[in-house]
Write an enzyme that holds these catalytic residues in place. Structure first.
Site, PDB file in Angstrom:
ATOM      1  CB  SER A   1     -21.774 -12.732 -22.113  1.00 28.19           C
ATOM      2  OG  SER A   1     -21.225 -11.480 -22.059  1.00 28.19           O
TER       3      SER A   1
ATOM      4  CE  LYS B   1     -23.458  -9.533 -22.127  1.00 31.85           C
ATOM      5  NZ  LYS B   1     -22.752  -9.165 -22.961  1.00 31.85           N
TER       6      LYS B   1
ATOM      7  CE1 TYR C   1     -23.430  -7.242 -18.077  1.00 28.42           C
ATOM      8  CE2 TYR C   1     -21.349  -6.145 -17.625  1.00 28.42           C
ATOM      9  CZ  TYR C   1     -22.075  -7.009 -18.372  1.00 28.42           C
ATOM     10  OH  TYR C   1     -21.774  -7.234 -19.707  1.00 28.42           O
TER      11      TYR C   1
END
Length: 305
Positions: free
Chosen positions: A61, A64, A189
């Site tokens: 993450s 991100k 992603y």
């Protein structure tokens, strides 16, 4: 600085036994829960590391932050935040209830999974290959590491088991939050989460952000001061999932964690910090890494508040 970092790592290794490595992505369960390392990169380009700071891990993450910067560069602030909000949430990073009941028009912020998928969907490129290459090249530039690449095994593991993310993505597609081919967006992603680096790499990203978008070792501006400010602000309010408030009170540094065990932190106009410890607390944050950051923040008075 090096002596301080070594002391912090050794004094906080005891905490790794309090957590567990991520297992919902099978490939991540193979990591050593005892690993703990830190790297600090100053705005003068000097770097200091201790512990397992050179060990590679997938940034998960933390990516991100990278996709948010690219989306802002490609689309501008207004267009990005029409698709994703900028408010913190008290729910887990992969919550479906959060999206369906509380905020069906758009995800709360770019740091939860739904918001990150919506942000990734905004990355520009004529095709899937170009988008993937742009993401990788941008990461290589802001880390100063041309060897940065995707971890194919982790990517495939995430793709095989990422059904919760598929549910989020298809829900957003049905509500008009994301456009384009859902499986292609998800594939990108999953790839971005599988980007592999070490503490030095993520500390360099933090240093660039702390320098308002300018790479310290080259002097090249890669994002505007406004984009850098937006990213750091969202890191403060949302970067540590539903533990962001606690982290802000006790440590007070803009930071973004990943379930691979990394935490990337950026102390405005002072330094970037990368920590790694795959043993996670119940929120999905590195338990040893958070203790190391707490000690460093206390010792050097790094809190921005």
């Amino acid at each position: 600085m090096k002596n301080l970092l070594e002391s912090l790592v050794e004094n906080n290794r005891i905490h790794v036994s309090e957590g567990k490595v991520a297992s919902y992505i099978p490939e991540l369960s193979k990591t050593n829960p005892s690993d703990l390392g830190i790297c600090v990169v100053g705005l003068d380009g000097k770097e200091y590391g201790a512990g397992d700071f050179e060990k590679k891990f997938t940034i998960q993450s933390i990516s991100k932050v990278i996709s948010l910067m690219l989306a802002l560069l490609d689309n501008g602030k207004r267009n990005v935040f029409e698709k994703v909000g900028m408010e913190p949430t008290g729910d887990s990073f992969n919550s479906i209830v959060n999206l369906e009941v509380k905020s069906p028009d758009k995800p709360f912020n770019p740091m939860i999974n739904a918001g990150a998928i919506a942000t990734t969907a905004l990355i520009g490129g004529d095709n899937q290959e170009e988008k993937s290459e742009r993401l990788l090249e941008f990461t290589r530039k802001i880390t100063g590491n041309p060897e940065i690449n995707y971890n194919e095994q982790v990517y495939l593991s995430e793709k095989e088991t990422g059904n919760r993310n598929r549910a989020l993505a298809y829900f957003m597609k049905s509500n008009g939050i994301i456009d384009g081919n859902v499986e292609e967006i998800l594939d990108l992603y999953f790839r971005q989460c599988s980007i592999e680096g070490n503490c030095r790499d993520i500390a360099r990203i933090g240093a660039m952000l702390s320098n308002d978008g300018v790479i310290p070792w080259s002097g090249e501006r890669v994002v505007s001061r406004e984009v850098s400010r937006i990213v750091k602000t969202i890191m403060v309010t949302c970067g540590m999932y539903d533990a962001s408030g606690n982290f802000a009170v006790h440590i007070g540094i803009p930071a973004k964690s990943g379930v691979g065990g990394g935490i990337m932190a950026s102390v405005p106009r002072r330094m970037g910090i990368g920590v790694y410890g795959p043993s996670l607390d119940e929120k999905g944050n590195s338990i040893g890494g958070a203790h190391v950051l707490k000690g460093l923040s206390d010792e050097l008075d790094l809190s921005i508040f």
